[in-house]
Design a protein around this motif. Structure first.
Motif, PDB file in Angstrom:
ATOM      1  N   TYR A  97       0.855  -1.188   0.000  1.00 15.58           N
ATOM      2  CA  TYR A  97       0.000   0.000   0.000  1.00 15.58           C
ATOM      3  C   TYR A  97       0.890   1.235   0.000  1.00 15.58           C
ATOM      4  N   ARG A  98       0.711   2.093  -1.002  1.00 17.29           N
ATOM      5  CA  ARG A  98       1.529   3.297  -1.112  1.00 17.29           C
ATOM      6  C   ARG A  98       0.884   4.507  -0.444  1.00 17.29           C
ATOM      7  N   GLY A  99      -0.287   4.310   0.112  1.00 12.77           N
ATOM      8  CA  GLY A  99      -1.007   5.388   0.779  1.00 12.77           C
ATOM      9  C   GLY A  99      -2.406   4.899   1.122  1.00 12.77           C
ATOM     10  N   THR A 100      -3.175   5.745   1.794  1.00 13.29           N
ATOM     11  CA  THR A 100      -4.507   5.326   2.227  1.00 13.29           C
ATOM     12  C   THR A 100      -5.454   5.100   1.048  1.00 13.29           C
ATOM     13  N   ALA A 101      -5.359   5.957   0.031  1.00 11.53           N
ATOM     14  CA  ALA A 101      -6.218   5.774  -1.151  1.00 11.53           C
ATOM     15  C   ALA A 101      -5.819   4.515  -1.913  1.00 11.53           C
ATOM     16  N   ASP A 102      -4.520   4.251  -1.982  1.00 16.78           N
ATOM     17  CA  ASP A 102      -4.040   3.054  -2.670  1.00 16.78           C
ATOM     18  C   ASP A 102      -4.459   1.788  -1.924  1.00 16.78           C
ATOM     19  N   ALA A 103      -4.488   1.843  -0.590  1.00 17.10           N
ATOM     20  CA  ALA A 103      -4.939   0.697   0.203  1.00 17.10           C
ATOM     21  C   ALA A 103      -6.388   0.351  -0.128  1.00 17.10           C
ATOM     22  N   ILE A 104      -7.229   1.388  -0.261  1.00 15.37           N
ATOM     23  CA  ILE A 104      -8.633   1.148  -0.631  1.00 15.37           C
ATOM     24  C   ILE A 104      -8.717   0.649  -2.067  1.00 15.37           C
ATOM     25  N   TYR A 105      -7.892   1.213  -2.957  1.00 11.81           N
ATOM     26  CA  TYR A 105      -7.924   0.823  -4.365  1.00 11.81           C
ATOM     27  C   TYR A 105      -7.565  -0.658  -4.541  1.00 11.81           C
ATOM     28  N   GLN A 106      -6.561  -1.111  -3.783  1.00  4.36           N
ATOM     29  CA  GLN A 106      -6.153  -2.506  -3.923  1.00  4.36           C
ATOM     30  C   GLN A 106      -7.201  -3.486  -3.389  1.00  4.36           C
ATOM     31  N   ASN A 107      -8.160  -2.976  -2.633  1.00  4.78           N
ATOM     32  CA  ASN A 107      -9.256  -3.815  -2.125  1.00  4.78           C
ATOM     33  C   ASN A 107     -10.610  -3.310  -2.612  1.00  4.78           C
ATOM     34  N   LEU A 108     -10.605  -2.762  -3.832  1.00  7.82           N
ATOM     35  CA  LEU A 108     -11.819  -2.132  -4.358  1.00  7.82           C
ATOM     36  C   LEU A 108     -12.953  -3.130  -4.569  1.00  7.82           C
ATOM     37  N   HIS A 213      -2.069   8.572  -4.378  1.00  7.81           N
ATOM     38  CA  HIS A 213      -2.240   7.462  -3.446  1.00  7.81           C
ATOM     39  C   HIS A 213      -2.766   7.846  -2.064  1.00  7.81           C
ATOM     40  N   ASP A 214      -2.925   9.133  -1.770  1.00  5.20           N
ATOM     41  CA  ASP A 214      -3.290   9.545  -0.418  1.00  5.20           C
ATOM     42  C   ASP A 214      -4.721  10.069  -0.369  1.00  5.20           C
ATOM     43  N   PHE A 215      -5.515   9.522   0.551  1.00  7.28           N
ATOM     44  CA  PHE A 215      -6.930   9.898   0.626  1.00  7.28           C
ATOM     45  C   PHE A 215      -7.109  11.363   1.010  1.00  7.28           C
ATOM     46  N   VAL A 216      -6.321  11.842   1.972  1.00 12.48           N
ATOM     47  CA  VAL A 216      -6.489  13.230   2.439  1.00 12.48           C
ATOM     48  C   VAL A 216      -5.997  14.221   1.383  1.00 12.48           C
ATOM     49  N   LYS A 217      -4.758  14.061   0.939  1.00 13.33           N
ATOM     50  CA  LYS A 217      -4.175  15.032   0.013  1.00 13.33           C
ATOM     51  C   LYS A 217      -4.812  14.968  -1.368  1.00 13.33           C
ATOM     52  N   ASP A 218      -5.087  13.759  -1.846  1.00 11.50           N
ATOM     53  CA  ASP A 218      -5.516  13.592  -3.235  1.00 11.50           C
ATOM     54  C   ASP A 218      -7.023  13.524  -3.422  1.00 11.50           C
ATOM     55  N   ILE A 219      -7.769  13.502  -2.333  1.00 14.63           N
ATOM     56  CA  ILE A 219      -9.239  13.547  -2.455  1.00 14.63           C
ATOM     57  C   ILE A 219      -9.799  14.712  -1.647  1.00 14.63           C
ATOM     58  N   LEU A 220      -9.597  14.716  -0.337  1.00 17.04           N
ATOM     59  CA  LEU A 220     -10.205  15.761   0.495  1.00 17.04           C
ATOM     60  C   LEU A 220      -9.678  17.150   0.149  1.00 17.04           C
ATOM     61  N   ILE A 221      -8.361  17.297   0.104  1.00 17.58           N
ATOM     62  CA  ILE A 221      -7.793  18.622  -0.177  1.00 17.58           C
ATOM     63  C   ILE A 221      -7.976  18.995  -1.641  1.00 17.58           C
ATOM     64  N   ARG A 222      -7.769  18.042  -2.536  1.00 19.97           N
ATOM     65  CA  ARG A 222      -7.831  18.341  -3.972  1.00 19.97           C
ATOM     66  C   ARG A 222      -9.245  18.713  -4.428  1.00 19.97           C
ATOM     67  N   TYR A 223     -10.248  18.112  -3.801  1.00 24.34           N
ATOM     68  CA  TYR A 223     -11.632  18.320  -4.244  1.00 24.34           C
ATOM     69  C   TYR A 223     -12.430  19.240  -3.315  1.00 24.34           C
ATOM     70  N   LYS A 224     -11.748  19.940  -2.398  1.00 28.56           N
ATOM     71  CA  LYS A 224     -12.508  20.707  -1.400  1.00 28.56           C
ATOM     72  C   LYS A 224     -13.364  21.812  -2.014  1.00 28.56           C
ATOM     73  N   ASN A 225     -12.974  22.330  -3.186  1.00 28.70           N
ATOM     74  CA  ASN A 225     -13.777  23.372  -3.835  1.00 28.70           C
ATOM     75  C   ASN A 225     -14.706  22.809  -4.906  1.00 28.70           C
ATOM     76  N   LEU A 226     -14.557  21.521  -5.217  1.00 31.19           N
ATOM     77  CA  LEU A 226     -15.379  20.894  -6.255  1.00 31.19           C
ATOM     78  C   LEU A 226     -16.492  20.040  -5.671  1.00 31.19           C
ATOM     79  N   LYS A 227     -16.250  19.476  -4.495  1.00 29.58           N
ATOM     80  CA  LYS A 227     -17.237  18.620  -3.844  1.00 29.58           C
ATOM     81  C   LYS A 227     -17.773  19.315  -2.597  1.00 29.58           C
TER      82      LYS A 227
END
Length: 372
Positions: A97-108, A213-227
């Motif tokens: 697992y390279r990060g929290t998002a990658d951990a979820i992806y590998q068990n999608l 690969h990171d849930f916080v940086k690559d989803i929460l922070i990246r999409y904070k103005n879009l979602k």
């Protein structure tokens, strides 16, 4: 409940120093008889989430052993259950697992084969009680894309080891900084999130395509103005054990009557794997004040303001003050331990002296009686 659970318990943390060398952070003993992950698992069970996945990776041996039977948290059922996923080499992937998002992806597949409309994501190192149903109802009422459970901490607390958020009057998150050098807010993310299952699949797949690969940086922070990302504030006790100092403070908090009453005597309960051990034994000359002493322990000396875990032996004329003694430790006669955390399965020789003078001292003797 209309949700499945995911507990992220795979990370390593150098700020735990020697304590993380032989176990995952989620497997750290807490409050005498529990492990850190017990709190997230109990919250899932008490919220009637019947299907929970635990994603483990780093030093997972003792954690996997702890999770070997799901009955302790009432997950031993025909529908749902407790699933433990570790990194697996496949024809398509051989990564850890390279990060929290990658951990979820590998068990999608776990998400894709489920039918519940929502997902509750929690970390395995939080000490708290929370009804996830309240967060889900709030999430639905706000028509949120993602809901982040937040906690307002006192101004003197070090918030730079957390994700720090800023919300508007409607509790929509406008700013989200992960472990900032200088914090602009004292509202932090507790690492608990609610999101619609189909949307989580879509966001995780998009992250994987972009090699993120990171849930916080690559989803929460990246999409904070879009979602539409909202914060849900909790006021009750919450602590994170991600540093030696925080781990020490959290265990010491359980010496306060109000904290013990909240976790041990108020509904709902916190559950853990049970070992058949005799009650603690206090021999002639034992002097114990304001301490938690777990089952299987034998006390001959003085113990003050300390937490002793299971099967601890305290020899004659020993003094233990303001310290945490982990499982299966033998303290030889005339030993003095103060402001310390003693690693599990250690044998401290007679006439030893350990004192944490500049903060908490972690004591690790290289003379284990048997391997972990």
């Amino acid at each position: 409940m209309r949700a499945i659970g995911i507990i992220l318990a795979g990370g390593n943390n150098n700020r735990m120093r020697e304590l993380s060398k032989k176990r995952a952070i989620a497997a750290m003993p807490v409050a005498g008889s529990f492990r850190s992950i017990d709190f997230a698992l109990s919250n899932m069970s008490n919220s009637h989430i019947q299907k929970v996945a635990v994603l483990t990776q780093y030093n997972a041996k003792s954690l996997n052993e702890h999770l070997s039977s799901s009955k302790w948290w009432d997950f031993g059922r025909k529908q749902g259950g407790l699933f433990v996923f570790t990194p697996t080499i496949t024809a398509d992937n051989s990564w850890w697992y390279r990060g929290t998002a990658d951990a979820i992806y590998q068990n999608l597949d776990f998400l894709k084969k489920s039918h519940e409309p929502y997902v509750v994501i929690a970390s395995g190192d939080g000490i708290y009680k929370l009804d996830y149903n309240e967060v889900l109802e709030y999430h639905i009422a706000k028509k949120a894309d993602i809901t982040v459970v937040c906690k307002e901490v006192p101004s003197y607390e070090d918030t730079t080891r957390f994700g720090v958020v800023k919300m508007n009057e409607d509790y929509r998150i406008e700013e989200f900084e992960e472990k900032p050098m200088v914090s602009q807010s004292n509202t932090i993310s507790t690492g608990v999130y609610v999101i619609r299952r189909r949307q989580l699949i879509e966001l995780i797949e998009k992250c994987a395509q972009e090699d993120r690969h990171d849930f916080v940086k690559d989803i929460l922070i990246r999409y904070k103005n879009l979602k539409r990302i909202y914060g849900f504030k909790i006021k009750e006790y919450w602590s994170n054990i991600s540093t030696v100092e925080a781990y020490y403070k959290t265990n010491m908090d359980f010496l306060k009557p109000e904290v013990r009453d909240y976790f041990f005597h108020q509904y709902p309960d916190i559950y853990s794997r049970v070992e058949d051990l005799p009650p603690a034994k206090y021999n002639a000359g034992a002097n114990v004040r304001n301490s938690l002493v777990s089952s299987g322990s034998i006390i001959n000396g003085t113990v003050e303001n300390s937490v002793l875990f299971k099967k601890v032996f305290v020899g004659n004329n020993c003094v233990v003050k303001n310290s945490i003694i982990l499982n299966d430790v033998y303290l030889g006669d005339n030993t003095h331990i103060e402001n310390c955390i003693v690693e599990s399965r250690d044998t401290i020789r007679a006439n030893s002296y350990y004192c944490g003078e500049d903060g908490v001292k972690v004591v690790v003797e290289k003379n284990e009686r048997y391997v972990i």
